[in-house]
Design an enzyme around this catalytic site. Structure first.
Site, mmCIF file in Angstrom:
data_model
loop_
_atom_site.group_PDB
_atom_site.id
_atom_site.type_symbol
_atom_site.label_atom_id
_atom_site.label_comp_id
_atom_site.label_asym_id
_atom_site.label_seq_id
_atom_site.Cartn_x
_atom_site.Cartn_y
_atom_site.Cartn_z
ATOM 1 N N ASP A 29 54.355 63.535 -83.296
ATOM 2 C CA ASP A 29 54.088 63.439 -84.730
ATOM 3 C C ASP A 29 55.074 64.369 -85.429
ATOM 4 O OD1 ASP A 29 53.188 63.581 -87.343
ATOM 5 O OD2 ASP A 29 51.088 63.898 -86.822
ATOM 6 N N VAL A 30 56.085 63.801 -86.089
ATOM 7 C CA VAL A 30 57.148 64.634 -86.666
ATOM 8 C C VAL A 30 56.668 65.474 -87.836
ATOM 9 C CG1 VAL A 30 58.982 63.078 -85.900
ATOM 10 C CG2 VAL A 30 58.005 62.811 -88.204
ATOM 11 N N LYS B 2 62.649 59.945 -100.038
ATOM 12 C CA LYS B 2 63.972 59.501 -99.585
ATOM 13 C C LYS B 2 65.086 60.049 -100.469
ATOM 14 C CE LYS B 2 62.822 57.146 -95.949
ATOM 15 N NZ LYS B 2 63.208 57.639 -94.604
ATOM 16 N N SER C 209 67.327 55.539 -97.313
ATOM 17 C CA SER C 209 67.017 54.199 -97.812
ATOM 18 C C SER C 209 67.768 53.992 -99.121
ATOM 19 C CB SER C 209 65.511 54.066 -98.055
ATOM 20 O OG SER C 209 65.187 52.869 -98.740
ATOM 21 N N TYR D 165 57.635 57.293 -102.119
ATOM 22 C CA TYR D 165 58.693 57.007 -101.144
ATOM 23 C C TYR D 165 60.056 57.330 -101.741
ATOM 24 C CZ TYR D 165 61.290 54.170 -97.674
ATOM 25 O OH TYR D 165 62.137 53.725 -96.703
ATOM 26 N N SER E 27 66.172 53.186 -101.402
ATOM 27 C CA SER E 27 65.135 53.781 -102.252
ATOM 28 C C SER E 27 65.362 55.269 -102.463
ATOM 29 C CB SER E 27 63.752 53.545 -101.638
ATOM 30 O OG SER E 27 63.457 52.167 -101.564
ATOM 31 N N ASN F 17 64.454 59.184 -87.903
ATOM 32 C CA ASN F 17 64.146 57.853 -88.409
ATOM 33 C C ASN F 17 62.696 57.678 -88.861
ATOM 34 O OD1 ASN F 17 64.449 54.791 -88.592
ATOM 35 N ND2 ASN F 17 62.912 54.987 -86.968
#
Length: 254
Positions: free
Chosen positions: A61-62, A156, A139, A152, A141, A88
């Site tokens: 779990d990062v 990002k 992304s 998000y 995004s 990632n």
């Protein structure tokens, strides 16, 4: 090509989509691959397609620093070095700021941003030794806004500029830090979108290549950025978007 023979690569979020394709691409090019994700069943599925004895699956779990520390420690114990880190792992909760929850905010920041910070923070001593590289999966995004994805976008966008700053700080150490910025890419998070004709028609209108990406297409660019072929590329946030960001945003008028 065998650009990564005896090189050691960590890929997070590798249970599916871009992460799984990236793990396979590095393995195909001779790397020793450590691939991480939160779900053992997904990792086992990826492992079945990688060379025996040249890869290591680790449930991670990062968003937890101790998990990331354990991931790097296990990598060093198994393979003795680290050359490439691919950050990632990510999630994308939907909804306006008045609709998505505070827990959604905390989770997306913990995985999408803290996960990148923890990965780099723990890996940098080893990457200095090998003059390695980091590829962050940002992304499009992170380059512009979306409707209904503000959390998000915030995460990002931070990854995008964090990449630039890290590249400046650690270029003198011989470490290259880059990011890829995909647009719509097939994954378990987007399968419903690819299956929706009306939604895909909207994407075809906006993307000059008139389709979404396959994860292998993003993985190929990640491998390039990690390779010596890209040895003078640093600090870039590279769109992988079929030409989406070439547009000024207006719809086709002729």
């Amino acid at each position: 090509m065998n650009r990564f023979v005896e090189k050691v690569v960590i890929v997070t979020g590798a249970g599916s989509g871009i992460g799984a394709a990236t793990a396979r691409r590095f393995a195909d090019e001779g790397a020793l691959v450590v691939f991480a994700g939160r779900t053992r069943d997904k990792l086992d599925s990826v492992a079945a397609r990688l060379p025996q004895g040249k890869s290591l699956a680790r449930v991670t779990d990062v968003s937890r620093l101790d998990d990331v520390q354990g991931l790097v420690a296990d990598t060093l114990q198994r393979f003795g070095r680290l050359d490439v880190l691919v950050n990632n792992a990510g999630i994308a909760p939907e909804g306006k700021i008045t609709e998505a929850s505070v827990d959604d905010w905390r989770q997306v920041m913990a995985i999408d941003l803290d996960g990148v910070f923890y990965g780099y923070r723990v890996a940098i001593p080893e990457l200095i030794k090998t003059k390695g590289s980091v590829i962050n999966v940002s992304s499009v995004s992170g380059l512009g806004g979306d409707w209904g994805l503000s959390f998000y976008n915030a995460a990002k966008g931070a990854v995008t500029n964090f990449t630039r700053a890290l590249a400046m700080d650690h270029g003198p150490d011989g470490i290259r830090i880059t990011a890829v910025c995909p647009s719509l890419t097939r994954s378990n998070m987007t399968d419903d979108m690819f299956a929706d004709p009306a939604m895909m028609a909207k994407f075809r209108e906006r993307i000059p290549l008139a389709r979404g990406a396959e994860p292998e297409e993003v993985a190929g660019v990640i491998a390039f950025l990690a390779s010596d072929d890209a040895r003078f590329i640093n600090g870039v946030n590279l769109p992988i978007d079929g030409g989406l960001t070439a547009s000024n945003g207006q719809p086709p008028m002729v």
